[in-house]
Motif scaffolding. Structure first.
Motif, PDB file in Angstrom:
ATOM      1  N   UNK A 736      17.879 -11.845  34.647  1.00 18.41           N
ATOM      2  CA  UNK A 736      19.277 -12.178  34.765  1.00 18.41           C
ATOM      3  C   UNK A 736      19.821 -12.217  35.901  1.00 18.41           C
ATOM      4  N   UNK A 737      20.767 -12.814  36.114  1.00 21.67           N
ATOM      5  CA  UNK A 737      21.626 -12.611  37.298  1.00 21.67           C
ATOM      6  C   UNK A 737      22.433 -11.262  37.327  1.00 21.67           C
ATOM      7  N   UNK A 738      23.392 -11.235  38.408  1.00 21.58           N
ATOM      8  CA  UNK A 738      24.324 -10.094  38.666  1.00 21.58           C
ATOM      9  C   UNK A 738      25.022 -10.089  37.287  1.00 21.58           C
ATOM     10  N   UNK A 739      25.139  -8.834  36.429  1.00 23.83           N
ATOM     11  CA  UNK A 739      25.668  -8.817  35.222  1.00 23.83           C
ATOM     12  C   UNK A 739      26.322  -7.327  35.056  1.00 23.83           C
ATOM     13  N   UNK A 740      27.098  -7.044  34.420  1.00 23.21           N
ATOM     14  CA  UNK A 740      27.780  -5.742  34.090  1.00 23.21           C
ATOM     15  C   UNK A 740      28.078  -5.475  32.797  1.00 23.21           C
ATOM     16  N   UNK A 741      28.093  -3.969  32.539  1.00 27.59           N
ATOM     17  CA  UNK A 741      28.512  -3.506  31.102  1.00 27.59           C
ATOM     18  C   UNK A 741      29.543  -2.367  31.412  1.00 27.59           C
ATOM     19  N   UNK A 742      30.464  -2.378  30.580  1.00 28.49           N
ATOM     20  CA  UNK A 742      31.385  -1.111  30.512  1.00 28.49           C
ATOM     21  C   UNK A 742      31.189  -0.180  29.128  1.00 28.49           C
ATOM     22  N   UNK A 743      30.974   1.052  29.304  1.00 25.85           N
ATOM     23  CA  UNK A 743      30.621   2.007  27.799  1.00 25.85           C
ATOM     24  C   UNK A 743      31.333   2.872  27.908  1.00 25.85           C
ATOM     25  N   UNK A 744      32.065   3.250  26.867  1.00 30.70           N
ATOM     26  CA  UNK A 744      32.909   4.659  26.459  1.00 30.70           C
ATOM     27  C   UNK A 744      31.989   5.262  25.343  1.00 30.70           C
ATOM     28  N   UNK A 745      32.038   6.622  25.617  1.00 32.31           N
ATOM     29  CA  UNK A 745      31.214   7.542  24.903  1.00 32.31           C
ATOM     30  C   UNK A 745      32.057   8.838  24.396  1.00 32.31           C
ATOM     31  N   UNK A 746      32.157   8.870  23.229  1.00 30.72           N
ATOM     32  CA  UNK A 746      33.179  10.028  22.568  1.00 30.72           C
ATOM     33  C   UNK A 746      32.103  10.974  21.755  1.00 30.72           C
ATOM     34  N   UNK A 747      31.941  12.226  22.321  1.00 33.89           N
ATOM     35  CA  UNK A 747      31.171  13.282  21.776  1.00 33.89           C
ATOM     36  C   UNK A 747      32.024  14.386  20.851  1.00 33.89           C
ATOM     37  N   UNK A 748      31.656  14.668  19.598  1.00 32.00           N
ATOM     38  CA  UNK A 748      32.247  15.466  18.717  1.00 32.00           C
ATOM     39  C   UNK A 748      31.534  16.249  17.955  1.00 32.00           C
TER      40      UNK A 748
END
Length: 748
Positions: A736-748
């Motif tokens: 894969x070429x340069x790539x990105x992800x953005x992840x939001x995590x909420x713990x409860x």
């Protein structure tokens, strides 16, 4: 005592001290204030990345005192890296490489190799063999354990150079839950939930679920789409008898990738002459060959498949486990599992490039072929085992013994391509061209194995410094092949035999936090044991008249826990020899079983914490792989495909209050495709996969007490590299070429 990673624990200690000081003494009215007893508080939190024990009950000792190479990849590591498939998770261990498949075909599901041997049939889930063509997801995994070296005493057939054991998430006491959402390049979209709820003082339920609809970076049209559900219920936690009921369900509806032509890449070569086998021959002129060798690459985004290509996977697994503590260090357990995986796929492969008009690349074409996979794998297993710790004759024993019953079945329904599949324009393919379809041919390729296995392992501790670990396993094994041809001709072949595997290892502890060990183990792979198919051909490795292939591994090494048990360091020297491969005697031209594969090398690893806030997971493997006495009627094989001399992996992260930063690197040296002695690599198409090094990074920030935001960048410097190459050299898949992800995590 474990080190504390966050200063907030100090506040808890002060609070406990104040509470203790404020409690009145029962005799305060009659006497002066009493002196309170000393209270010691021990931090029990796990060290990130680092595991102390295997989840496999057959491995009774801590990893430090186990005489073999075992790497445990924990869920914390996978979370920081954003690794969502097993293939991505295995980047954390050196020595494993990924494969593509034969010529125009693409292998279905996870396909990887360790120390010169395939691991496709040596993948286990919670200690039970996992079959089927499926790309495994990490959403329901607590950890991934990679055991290296011959392991027949632990697994039964196969596991010539090791095995992978996936540890499922299980319900536990306490309420702990999280939800996450990920978006990224190539229109990535993924959401997951992990919900654990305590139902009573002794029971709990856990639900893990994920859904994904994502493209693939650097590829048009290709898509990964699916859902996963993991269910777990446990009763009797904290009591002598515990009942576990858990299942996993996967649904995938992907658009598969047939790769791109290798023309234009370093190592590509096309000679002049007539090629192929009659009646399917083709001729390349000198002018055409010269033009093709000087040609440019195709666009990496080109898709050579059909708009009707698809890959549908259904995988279900249901497990019941009962554990009972008999007391005095003895536990008995019984595990029953049913599992089934169905793969239905239509894929377009690419093959021969034709320079129609030598000086006009716009007219060039690449041939395409349609392939159909219709496969069902089913497994029914029952394991009864006992673990016991006791003293006998003045020695400490840790015993693991059990009986395993297993029935595995693979059914492949044959299909015939009808209609014409047109060649694609090499540089401008069209997925709406004419493509053939499929009809059932009436052919069936079916096989089954039935296994009754019994094993016993014992670790005998002579004193605080010396111990011996040994194990033996006996399997009564039967393999049956039941095939039907398109002409309705039936073939029935059977093989029934007894397999004996064993292992022995000794450990010397020069210090409580260190060990030096030596071990020997073997593993046997019977004919047809990896694909359920026996052969009637005399020199075929799957002929039931042949002896099983036997792999023997000798390993010496040392393991240390440093920095107050925060960091594990290990080094191992190993040699494995797989014997009993079919070859041709150069004098008599008769088929024999003298062929061997030898792998030897050294491996290093470092996993744990360098400081309270600095984590690391690193490994390096330097290996040498060669074939011995491997001949056909016309060629000699002197090396092993897809076996790099050097692989290395690194992931490290550092926590600065609410901010965590991570950086990773992966290096794989050259992987040979050309393995025949005396062949000029300069006149062979793509003789190898060139070496590559790729860097990744991560930044996460704690937005609030229960909310975390994480940004991952993969292939940070946008390195163009070959990820996999097919056995013929005409087709490849780029990393894969340069790539990105953005992840939001909420713990409860």
């Amino acid at each position: 005592m474990k080190h504390i990673r966050s200063r907030k624990h100090a506040n808890h200690l002060h609070l406990l001290a104040l509470v203790a000081a404020s409690v009145p003494s029962a005799g305060m009215a009659q006497q002066a204030a009493a002196t309170l007893p000393t209270v010691t508080i021990t931090e029990t939190a796990d060290v990130p990345f680092k595991a102390d024990k295997s989840a496999n009950p057959k491995i009774t000792q801590p990893l430090l005192d186990t005489p073999k190479t075992i790497q445990v990849i924990k869920k914390e590591t996978l979370a920081e890296q954003g690794a969502i498939t097993l293939m991505e998770a295995l980047r954390n261990t050196p020595g494993i490489t990924m494969q593509l498949g034969e010529n125009g075909n693409t292998s279905a599901g996870d396909t990887f190799q360790l120390r010169g041997a395939s691991l496709q049939q040596s993948t286990f889930v919670d200690g039970i063999r996992d079959l089927g063509a499926v790309t495994r997801d990490t959403f329901n995994l607590e950890s991934v354990e990679v055991v290296k070296g011959a392991a027949g005493a632990e697994t039964g057939r196969g596991a010539a150079t090791g095995y992978i054991n996936l540890i499922s998430k299980q319900a536990h006491l306490g309420d702990e839950s999280s939800v996450s959402a990920t978006v990224g390049t190539a229109d990535k979209k993924r959401a997951s939930v992990d919900l654990n709820r305590q139902l009573s003082e002794t029971s709990a339920v856990r639900i893990n679920a994920t859904t994904q609809d994502s493209g693939v970076d650097g590829r048009s049209t290709v898509k990964n789409k699916g859902q996963g559900l993991g269910l777990s219920y446990v009763d009797g936690l904290g009591t002598p008898t515990r009942i576990h009921l858990f299942s996993q369900h996967i649904r995938q509806n992907n658009i598969p990738d047939g790769g791109i032509p290798s023309i234009g890449y370093e190592g590509y070569y096309q000679g002049a002459g007539t090629f192929g086998t009659a009646p399917n021959t083709y001729t390349v002129s000198a002018a055409q060959a010269a033009a093709m060798n000087a040609a440019g690459k195709v666009n990496r985004n080109n898709y050579y498949g059909s708009v009707n290509d698809y890959e549908k996977v259904t995988a279900d697994m249901v497990t019941a486990k009962v554990e009972h503590d008999l007391g005095q260090g003895t536990t008995v357990r019984n595990v029953t599992r049913w599992g089934q995986t169905k793969m239905d796929r239509e894929l377009t492969g690419i093959n021969i490039v034709t320079a129609t008009v030598a000086n006009d690349p716009s007219t060039w074409t690449v041939s395409r072929s349609r392939q159909k996979t219709d496969q069902v794998n089913t497994i029914l297993a029952n394991q009864t085992s006992v673990n016991s710790a006791f003293n006998a004759l003045g020695l400490e024993h840790s015993l693991a013994a059990g009986i395993e019953l297993m029935h595995e079945k693979q059914e492949v329904t044959g299909h015939t391509a009808v209609g014409t599949t047109s060649a694609a324009n090499l540089y401008n393919p069209n997925s709406n061209d004419a493509f053939g379809s499929f009809v059932a041919s009436g052919a069936e390729t079916n096989g089954f194995t039935t296994t009754l296995g019994a094993y016993v392992f014992d670790t005998v501790k002579f004193n605080e410094q010396f111990s011996i670990n040994g194990g033996v396993r006996v399997d009564r094994y039967k393999l049956g092949t039941r095939n039907i041809s398109t002409a309705n001709a039936k073939t029935t072949l059977d093989d029934e035999r007894t397999l004996l595997n064993w292992s022995i290892g000794g450990v010397y502890k020069p210090a409580p936090n260190g060990s030096i060990y030596a071990s020997y183990a073997d593993s046997k792979t019977p004919p047809g044991g990896n694909n359920f198919q026996l052969s009637a051909t005399a020199n075929n490795q799957s002929n039931a008249a042949l002896d099983p292939q036997t792999t023997k591994t000798l390993e010496v090494g040392s393991k240390w826990e440093l920095l107050n048990k925060r960091l594990n360091l290990a080094v191992a020297l190993f040699q494995s020899v797989n014997d009993g491969q079919t070859t041709v005697d150069p004098v008599t031209s008769a088929a024999t079983q003298y062929g061997k594969t030898e792998v030897k090398g050294i491996e290093f690893s470092a996993v744990g914490q360098l400081t309270n806030f600095w984590q690391i997971s690193a490994g390096l493997a330097k290996t040498q792989t060669r074939q011995i006495d491997q001949r056909s009627a016309t060629t000699v094989t002197d090396s092993v495909r897809w076996s790099p001399d050097l692989t290395a992996t690194l992931w490290t992260s550092y926590q600065l209050d609410k901010l965590t930063m991570g950086i990773g690197a992966r290096h794989v040296s050259e992987q040979k495709r050309l393995i025949t002695e005396g062949t000029d690599a300069a006149t062979t198409t793509m003789p190898s996969v060139p070496a590559y090094t790729v860097f990744d990074m991560m930044v996460s920030y704690k937005l609030a007490k229960n909310t975390n935001l994480q940004f991952n960048v993969y292939n940070l410097f946008d390195k163009e590299y070959l990820s996999t190459l097919n056995n013929g050299g005409a087709r490849l898949v780029l990393g894969a070429p340069r790539s990105a992800t953005l992840t939001a995590v909420y713990n409860f």
